[in-house]
Design a protein around this motif. Structure first.
Motif, PDB file in Angstrom:
ATOM      1  N   GLN A   1       2.623   1.808  -3.439  1.00 56.51           N
ATOM      2  CA  GLN A   1       1.720   2.364  -4.455  1.00 56.51           C
ATOM      3  C   GLN A   1       1.541   3.867  -4.255  1.00 56.51           C
ATOM      4  O   GLN A   1       1.504   4.636  -5.230  1.00 56.51           O
TER       5      GLN A   1
ATOM      6  N   GLU B   1       1.095  -0.128 -11.183  1.00 57.81           N
ATOM      7  CA  GLU B   1       0.393  -1.305 -11.695  1.00 57.81           C
ATOM      8  C   GLU B   1       1.133  -2.593 -11.341  1.00 57.81           C
ATOM      9  O   GLU B   1       0.506  -3.587 -10.952  1.00 57.81           O
TER      10      GLU B   1
ATOM     11  N   ARG C   1       0.837  -1.204   0.000  1.00 61.37           N
ATOM     12  CA  ARG C   1       0.000   0.000   0.000  1.00 61.37           C
ATOM     13  C   ARG C   1       0.871   1.253   0.000  1.00 61.37           C
ATOM     14  O   ARG C   1       0.642   2.197  -0.766  1.00 61.37           O
TER      15      ARG C   1
ATOM     16  N   ARG D   1       0.607  -3.218  -7.700  1.00 64.83           N
ATOM     17  CA  ARG D   1      -0.780  -3.639  -7.466  1.00 64.83           C
ATOM     18  C   ARG D   1      -0.982  -5.119  -7.783  1.00 64.83           C
ATOM     19  O   ARG D   1      -1.763  -5.812  -7.125  1.00 64.83           O
ATOM     20  N   ARG D   2      -0.269  -5.615  -8.782  1.00 68.59           N
ATOM     21  CA  ARG D   2      -0.407  -7.016  -9.193  1.00 68.59           C
ATOM     22  C   ARG D   2       0.337  -7.985  -8.270  1.00 68.59           C
ATOM     23  O   ARG D   2       0.245  -9.196  -8.430  1.00 68.59           O
TER      24      ARG D   2
END
Length: 405
Positions: free
Chosen positions: A246, A258, A243, A261-262
C-alpha cells in the motif's frame, strides 16, 4: 507408430499432465510422478494461457476443459503510474482469445482431464536419482520405490532435479530483481475493466489488475535488491507485505491501494523472487529429456510460461511418436530452443523496465509512450501467438541424422 512404449514423467505441474496426455494420444503409456503428497488445489495466483497455448491444447483435444476453467482476456491495456494510457494489445485476428486462469483452477482442469483419460498420477514420489541402462531408464524415489520406462521426461520446474542429474554443471535460476505478489479480491465499487487486463508501470513497482462482476484480482512485481525465496518472503508475514505494498503504490493513480487494502492476509499469494534461466545447454542425455521450465524457464513477465510448457509437451510427444531415441530428443530441441529463448530474452527486457531505479524510471516514462505506439500492433506479437501445431504431420529427423532402416 511409436518406437517407444512407455514413459516416466517427473513433475505434476502444468507440463507434466499435458505431456502424459499427449504421449497417450501418440500411443505411449505415461505415468506422472509428483513430489508433493497432495494436489495443488488452492495454491498459486493467476496466470495467462496465450493463444498459442490454447492451440497446443486443442491439438490433443484438451483445450475445452481448460477454457472452461478460465475467463477470456481480450486485451491488455498498458498504463503509466499517472494514469496515462500508453497502449492496448489484443489477440491477433483469427486466433483463440487469451485466457486468464487461476493456477489452482488450471491444475484442477488438467488433472481432471488426465484422470478422465486414464492417466495415472502418483503423489509423494520425490526423485533422488536415475540410471540410464541403455534400453531403459530407472528412476529412484525418496520413499525407496523405483520406476522404469523407455524414456524419462523431466517436467519438474525451474529447480529441476532431472536437469541437475543429467548435467551437474547446469545453470541455476537467475533472479530478475523483482518479488511477486497477488490475490483474488472484491472489485465492488471499482471501475470495471471487463475482459481486459490493465498493466501499470508504477512509480515504484509494477501493478496488474482486472475488475469484473464475477472475479477480480491483482498482482504486483516489487523491485527488491536481493533475491528472496517464497519461504523467506512468507516469513515476513502477509500483513506486513500488504502494508508495504500500500505504501509503494500510494502515489499511483490506479486502484492498486484500494485492491490491496481489500485483500485479507490469508488470501495474499507470495511467490518470492521472479526468476528465469536464459539458456540451458543440455536438454537431453541418453533416454532422459527436459520439458517446460526445466529446459526453458522464462519469468512470469513473458505471460508465456504455461503456454510454452504446453507447446513443448505436445511437440515432444510428436517427436517420440515418429522418431527413435535420441533422434526424437534432438528433433524436439531443434523445434523449440530458438523460439523459447527468444521469448525469455523479451521477458528479461520487460523485467528491467519493471525494476527500473529512480533515474531509469524517469527515462522509461519519457520513452515508453513512443515505444508503445510503435509496438502496439498485433503484427508485432503475432510470431508468439500464431504458432500452429499440426499433430498429424510426421516429424522428420534433424538434418545430418540418418534414421535406421
Amino acid at each position: 507408430m511409436s518406437r517407444i512404449g512407455n514413459a516416466i514423467v517427473i513433475g505434476g505441474g502444468i507440463g507434466g499432465p499435458v505431456a502424459a496426455m499427449a504421449l497417450q494420444k501418440a500411443g505411449i503409456e505415461a505415468t506422472v510422478y509428483e513430489a508433493y503428497e497432495g494436489s495443488a488445489d488452492g495454491v498459486g495466483g493467476a496466470l495467462s494461457i496465450a493463444p498459442n497455448g490454447r492451440t497446443a491444447l486443442a491439438a490433443i483435444g484438451a483445450e475445452e476443459r481448460v477454457a472452461a476453467a478460465g475467463s477470456p482476456m481480450r486485451g491488455m491495456v498498458m498504463q503509466s503510474w499517472t494514469g496515462k494510457r500508453l497502449a492496448e494489445f489484443g489477440t491477433p485476428p483469427g486466433l483463440p482469445e487469451m485466457l486468464l486462469v487461476w493456477r489452482s483452477d488450471l491444475y484442477r482442469a488438467l488433472y481432471g482431464e488426465a484422470a478422465r483419460r486414464g492417466v495415472r498420477v502418483e503423489h509423494g514420489r520425490r526423485l533422488v536419482s536415475l540410471s540410464d541402462e541403455g534400453g531403459r531408464v530407472v528412476a529412484q524415489f525418496a520413499d525407496g520405490t523405483s520406476a522404469a520406462a523407455d524414456v524419462l521426461i523431466g517436467a519438474d520446474g525451474i529447480r529441476s532435479t532431472v536437469r541437475r542429474l543429467i548435467d551437474p554443471a547446469a545453470p541455476e535460476p537467475r533472479y530478475a530483481g523483482l518479488l511477486g505478489f497477488g490475490a483474488r479480491t472484491s472489485g465492488e465499487g471499482l471501475t470495471p475493466t471487463a475482459d481486459k487486463m490493465h498493466m501499470v508501470f508504477g512509480k515504484r513497482a509494477f501493478f496488474g489488475y482486472q475488475v469484473t462482476d464475477t472475479d477480480s484480482g491483482w498482482f504486483a512485481n516489487l523491485p527488491h535488491p536481493r533475491p528472496m525465496s517464497a519461504a523467506e518472503a512468507r516469513g515476513i508475514g502477509a500483513a506486513e507485505w500488504l502494508r508495504r505494498l500500500q505504501e509503494v503504490f500510494r502515489d499511483d493513480r490506479t486502484p492498486a491501494v484500494e485492491m490491496i487494502r481489500r485483500t485479507a492476509p490469508e488470501d495474499l499469494v507470495i511467490t518470492g523472487g521472479l526468476e528465469d534461466i536464459p539458456s540451458v545447454p543440455t536438454w537431453h542425455r541418453g533416454r532422459v529429456v527436459l520439458l517446460g521450465d526445466a529446459a526453458h524457464a522464462t519469468s512470469p513477465s513473458s505471460g508465456q510460461g504455461a503456454s510454452l510448457a504446453i507447446e513443448s509437451a505436445v511437440q515432444l510427444a510428436r517427436c517420440l511418436r515418429d522418431l527413435p531415441v535420441p533422434d526424437a530428443f534432438a528433433a524436439f530441441e531443434g523445434l523449440r530452443r530458438e523460439r523459447v529463448e527468444r521469448i525469455i530474452r523479451m521477458a528479461e527486457k520487460t523485467n528491467s523496465d519493471k525494476a527500473a531505479g529512480p533515474v531509469a524510471r524517469v527515462l522509461r516514462d519519457l520513452i515508453m509512450p513512443v515505444a508503445m505506439r510503435l509496438l502496439a500492433s498485433p503484427e508485432k506479437f503475432a510470431w508468439q501467438f500464431d504458432h500452429p501445431i499440426d499433430w498429424a504431420a510426421p516429424v522428420t529427423a534433424p538434418r545430418g541424422v540418418a534414421l535406421p532402416t
